[in-house]
Design a protein around this motif. Structure first.
Motif, PDB file in Angstrom:
ATOM      1  N   SER A   1       7.471  -3.020   1.106  1.00  0.00           N
ATOM      2  CA  SER A   1       7.245  -2.730  -0.266  1.00  0.00           C
ATOM      3  C   SER A   1       6.850  -3.733  -1.367  1.00  0.00           C
ATOM      4  CB  SER A   1       8.607  -2.070  -1.059  1.00  0.00           C
ATOM      5  OG  SER A   1       8.959  -0.954  -0.301  1.00  0.00           O
ATOM      6  N   LYS A   2       5.595  -3.296  -2.189  1.00  0.00           N
ATOM      7  CA  LYS A   2       5.130  -4.346  -3.075  1.00  0.00           C
ATOM      8  C   LYS A   2       4.242  -5.431  -2.286  1.00  0.00           C
ATOM      9  CE  LYS A   2       8.563  -3.246  -6.695  1.00  0.00           C
ATOM     10  NZ  LYS A   2       7.678  -2.584  -7.567  1.00  0.00           N
ATOM     11  N   CYS A   3       4.099  -5.235  -1.155  1.00  0.00           N
ATOM     12  CA  CYS A   3       3.198  -6.288  -0.380  1.00  0.00           C
ATOM     13  C   CYS A   3       1.796  -5.648  -0.507  1.00  0.00           C
ATOM     14  CB  CYS A   3       3.466  -6.139   1.127  1.00  0.00           C
ATOM     15  SG  CYS A   3       5.159  -7.088   1.328  1.00  0.00           S
ATOM     16  N   SER A   4       1.193  -6.043  -1.644  1.00  0.00           N
ATOM     17  CA  SER A   4      -0.018  -5.479  -2.214  1.00  0.00           C
ATOM     18  C   SER A   4      -1.119  -5.912  -1.291  1.00  0.00           C
ATOM     19  CB  SER A   4      -0.386  -6.135  -3.794  1.00  0.00           C
ATOM     20  OG  SER A   4      -0.319  -7.392  -3.879  1.00  0.00           O
ATOM     21  N   ASN A   5      -1.210  -6.698  -0.484  1.00  0.00           N
ATOM     22  CA  ASN A   5      -2.391  -7.221   0.434  1.00  0.00           C
ATOM     23  C   ASN A   5      -2.148  -6.358   1.780  1.00  0.00           C
ATOM     24  OD1 ASN A   5      -3.468  -8.797  -1.262  1.00  0.00           O
ATOM     25  ND2 ASN A   5      -2.087 -10.548  -1.096  1.00  0.00           N
ATOM     26  N   VAL A   6      -1.217  -5.510   1.856  1.00  0.00           N
ATOM     27  CA  VAL A   6      -1.227  -4.814   3.241  1.00  0.00           C
ATOM     28  C   VAL A   6      -1.610  -3.455   3.133  1.00  0.00           C
ATOM     29  CG1 VAL A   6       0.581  -3.947   5.043  1.00  0.00           C
ATOM     30  CG2 VAL A   6       0.905  -6.006   4.120  1.00  0.00           C
ATOM     31  N   GLY A   7      -2.662  -2.977   4.068  1.00  0.00           N
ATOM     32  CA  GLY A   7      -2.980  -1.595   3.871  1.00  0.00           C
ATOM     33  C   GLY A   7      -3.017  -0.753   5.123  1.00  0.00           C
TER      34      GLY A   7
ATOM     35  N   THR B   1      12.286   3.959  10.128  1.00  0.00           N
ATOM     36  CA  THR B   1      12.146   3.817   8.714  1.00  0.00           C
ATOM     37  C   THR B   1      11.086   2.762   8.169  1.00  0.00           C
ATOM     38  OG1 THR B   1      14.631   4.044   8.305  1.00  0.00           O
ATOM     39  CG2 THR B   1      13.279   3.012   6.639  1.00  0.00           C
ATOM     40  N   LEU B   2      10.214   3.380   7.268  1.00  0.00           N
ATOM     41  CA  LEU B   2       9.126   2.498   6.795  1.00  0.00           C
ATOM     42  C   LEU B   2       9.152   2.817   5.424  1.00  0.00           C
ATOM     43  CD1 LEU B   2       6.614   0.834   7.527  1.00  0.00           C
ATOM     44  CD2 LEU B   2       5.389   2.826   7.610  1.00  0.00           C
ATOM     45  N   LYS B   3       9.036   1.541   4.563  1.00  0.00           N
ATOM     46  CA  LYS B   3       8.896   1.579   3.327  1.00  0.00           C
ATOM     47  C   LYS B   3       7.805   0.754   2.510  1.00  0.00           C
ATOM     48  CE  LYS B   3      14.038   1.889   2.697  1.00  0.00           C
ATOM     49  NZ  LYS B   3      15.085   1.177   1.919  1.00  0.00           N
ATOM     50  N   LEU B   4       6.985   1.589   1.734  1.00  0.00           N
ATOM     51  CA  LEU B   4       5.753   1.175   1.504  1.00  0.00           C
ATOM     52  C   LEU B   4       5.543   1.388  -0.030  1.00  0.00           C
ATOM     53  CD1 LEU B   4       3.572   3.100   4.186  1.00  0.00           C
ATOM     54  CD2 LEU B   4       4.171   0.496   4.281  1.00  0.00           C
ATOM     55  N   LEU B   5       6.701   1.085  -0.831  1.00  0.00           N
ATOM     56  CA  LEU B   5       6.605   1.373  -2.256  1.00  0.00           C
ATOM     57  C   LEU B   5       5.613   0.249  -2.652  1.00  0.00           C
ATOM     58  CD1 LEU B   5       7.772   2.225  -4.814  1.00  0.00           C
ATOM     59  CD2 LEU B   5       9.544   0.132  -4.569  1.00  0.00           C
ATOM     60  N   ASP B   6       4.867   0.923  -3.792  1.00  0.00           N
ATOM     61  CA  ASP B   6       3.525   0.193  -4.322  1.00  0.00           C
ATOM     62  C   ASP B   6       2.709  -0.559  -3.509  1.00  0.00           C
ATOM     63  OD1 ASP B   6       4.305   1.534  -6.662  1.00  0.00           O
ATOM     64  OD2 ASP B   6       5.782  -0.425  -7.414  1.00  0.00           O
ATOM     65  N   CYS B   7       2.452  -0.126  -2.469  1.00  0.00           N
ATOM     66  CA  CYS B   7       1.475  -0.571  -1.492  1.00  0.00           C
ATOM     67  C   CYS B   7       0.168  -0.018  -1.716  1.00  0.00           C
ATOM     68  CB  CYS B   7       1.612  -0.832   0.176  1.00  0.00           C
ATOM     69  SG  CYS B   7       3.056  -1.683   0.460  1.00  0.00           S
ATOM     70  N   TYR B   8      -0.541  -0.508  -2.748  1.00  0.00           N
ATOM     71  CA  TYR B   8      -1.677   0.301  -3.218  1.00  0.00           C
ATOM     72  C   TYR B   8      -2.769   0.406  -2.414  1.00  0.00           C
ATOM     73  CZ  TYR B   8       0.775  -0.787  -7.549  1.00  0.00           C
ATOM     74  OH  TYR B   8       1.620  -0.900  -8.294  1.00  0.00           O
ATOM     75  N   GLU B   9      -3.087  -0.325  -1.157  1.00  0.00           N
ATOM     76  CA  GLU B   9      -4.072  -0.210  -0.294  1.00  0.00           C
ATOM     77  C   GLU B   9      -3.638   0.592   0.879  1.00  0.00           C
ATOM     78  OE1 GLU B   9      -6.826  -1.684  -0.471  1.00  0.00           O
ATOM     79  OE2 GLU B   9      -6.100  -2.271  -2.740  1.00  0.00           O
ATOM     80  N   VAL B  10      -2.521   1.323   0.779  1.00  0.00           N
ATOM     81  CA  VAL B  10      -2.205   2.291   1.770  1.00  0.00           C
ATOM     82  C   VAL B  10      -2.691   3.553   1.747  1.00  0.00           C
ATOM     83  CG1 VAL B  10      -0.179   3.465   3.030  1.00  0.00           C
ATOM     84  CG2 VAL B  10      -0.367   1.076   2.714  1.00  0.00           C
ATOM     85  N   LYS B  11      -3.607   4.276   2.490  1.00  0.00           N
ATOM     86  CA  LYS B  11      -4.213   5.447   2.317  1.00  0.00           C
ATOM     87  C   LYS B  11      -3.954   6.161   3.349  1.00  0.00           C
ATOM     88  CE  LYS B  11      -7.789   3.336  -0.738  1.00  0.00           C
ATOM     89  NZ  LYS B  11      -7.035   1.918  -0.866  1.00  0.00           N
TER      90      LYS B  11
END
Length: 419
Positions: A222-228, A245-255
């Motif tokens: 989460s919040k790792c903004s450079n991970v997509g 369990t996978l947490k991607l909170l605020d990972c904006y590059e995840v699509k």
């Protein structure tokens, strides 16, 4: 005192001390049957022998102690396997444990398997190197928000603690891809890794991590903004058999590519957090619901602004094991998402539902949901203008007896309801 024959003591009876009758193993058996911590502490007040036995059986220790006290504790509680020296957030301004303390721990608690050091601001790479050199049996380490820790310190831990299973690094912003590469090379039994807020981590580091760490069950980036998509897709492929369990909170590059990879490879996924991933589409979520319908238990997708009724309807009808769902601020969701529940004999197992700030949902949709969801324990409808307590009462909605309804924020949210 009892007589040797076990009868009442008389004038000719020879007094017998209980310590002469009971062996150490028998005393340990008595200690193990004491239910409360207070009773176990009182056990040690009987005599020095009982105190020594009580101390030797202690496995977990939570203390706030300096260097000299740690040495004394190590002498007394020499079989401790879990040590908690964490600080509360309210005391985080105080450095707490220092590198000198970690030297004492590494030298005197050699059998330690679990070490908690959250919010200990005084720790640096110097102390981490000591841990790596002295705690070869360590399986779980939490240094969340120890902001001085860098790749150098973590590399020493990775090289010295090959049995590491759980590592929490939340808020350690100096950690980079190099640390993940070292973990991959040295800690291949790793099962849980928390990297929340480690903003220097990139797709490259995540990819390097899962080249050898294929047993990961829980990953929080989460919040790792450079991970997509590249990093998440490689996690899905490499850890497909184990990832729960996978947490991607605020990972904006995840699509969508990330979600489709999870649907393709991770059939056992139980918890997914994609809050704030605004570019994930209905089609991607429908593929996930179809692939992981029997395993998915917790789904948090608040602020996923591209999600609409068709995706939510698919999730509700296909994810039969779902227990907790958060769709807060999903502006495209309306009552129509619940229409599919009316026609079929679907019985939902939802215990927690959060629909705060969903202006398109009304009491009509909630009524349908309640009819199919009788085990609901918590419903969050804050900032839903058409779902107020007065409106629900007027409509005659019947909530399950155990259900707590949060209408306006006056109900504090317990960790029990967190996703």
């Amino acid at each position: 005192m009892a007589s040797p024959s076990g009868g009442e003591s008389g004038s000719g009876a020879v007094p017998v001390c209980i310590n002469e009758i009971l062996t150490d193993d028998e005393l340990r058996s008595i200690l193990s049957k004491l239910d409360t911590e207070k009773d176990r502490e009182l056990f040690g007040f009987v005599c020095k022998r009982w105190l020594h036995l009580q101390s030797s059986e202690r496995r977990k220790l939570a203390v706030r102690a300096g260097t000299h006290m740690l040495i004394k504790l190590a002498t007394r509680f020499f079989r401790v396997s879990e040590l908690d020296l964490s600080q509360s957030v309210s005391r985080s301004f105080y450095p707490g444990v220092t590198d000198k303390d970690l030297y004492v721990i590494a030298s005197n608690f050699r059998g330690l398997k679990v070490l908690h050091l959250q919010n200990c601001k005084g720790i640096s790479d110097v102390g981490m190197i000591e841990l790596g050199g002295g705690l070869s049996s360590l399986q779980s380490l939490d240094v969340s928000y120890c902001r001085k820790v860098t790749d150098r310190g973590l590399e020493a831990v990775a090289k010295g603690c090959h049995d590491l299973r759980r590592l929490q690094l939340a808020g350690c912003r100096l950690i980079t891809d190099l640390a993940l590469q070292s973990l991959s090379e040295n800690c291949q039994r790793l099962e849980e890794l928390g990297l929340q807020g480690c903003t220097s981590i990139t797709d490259f580091g995540i990819t390097q991590l899962v080249k050898c760490c294929k047993k990961i069950k829980l990953l929080d980036i989460s919040k790792c903004s450079n991970v997509g998509d590249e990093g998440v897709s490689n996690v899905a492929k490499s850890c497909s058999l184990n990832l729960k369990t996978l947490k991607l909170l605020d990972c904006y590059e995840v699509k969508d590519e990330s979600i489709i990879s999870l649907a393709t490879y991770c059939k056992n996924l139980e918890t997914l957090v994609i809050s704030g991933c605004k570019d994930i589409s209905d089609e991607a979520m429908k593929s996930l619901a179809s692939a992981c319908g029997s395993s998915l238990r917790k789904l948090r997708m608040d602020w996923c602004l591209s999600i609409s009724d068709c995706a939510l309807s698919c999730i509700l009808t296909q994810c039969r094991s779902l227990e907790a769902l958060d769709i807060g601020c999903c502006e495209g969701v309306t009552d129509a998402a619940f229409n599919g529940l009316e026609s079929g004999g679907v019985e939902l197992g939802l215990k927690v539902l959060k629909v705060s700030n969903c202006h398109g949902i009304t009491v009509t949709g909630i009524r349908v949901l309640l009819d199919k969801c009788r085990s609901l324990e918590y419903l969050d409808v804050r900032s839903c203008p058409r779902i107020t307590k007065a409106v629900c009462d007027e409509a005659g909605l019947q909530f399950p007896e155990r259900c707590k309804v949060n209408f306006d924020g006056s109900l504090s949210e317990s960790n029990v309801y967190a996703i």
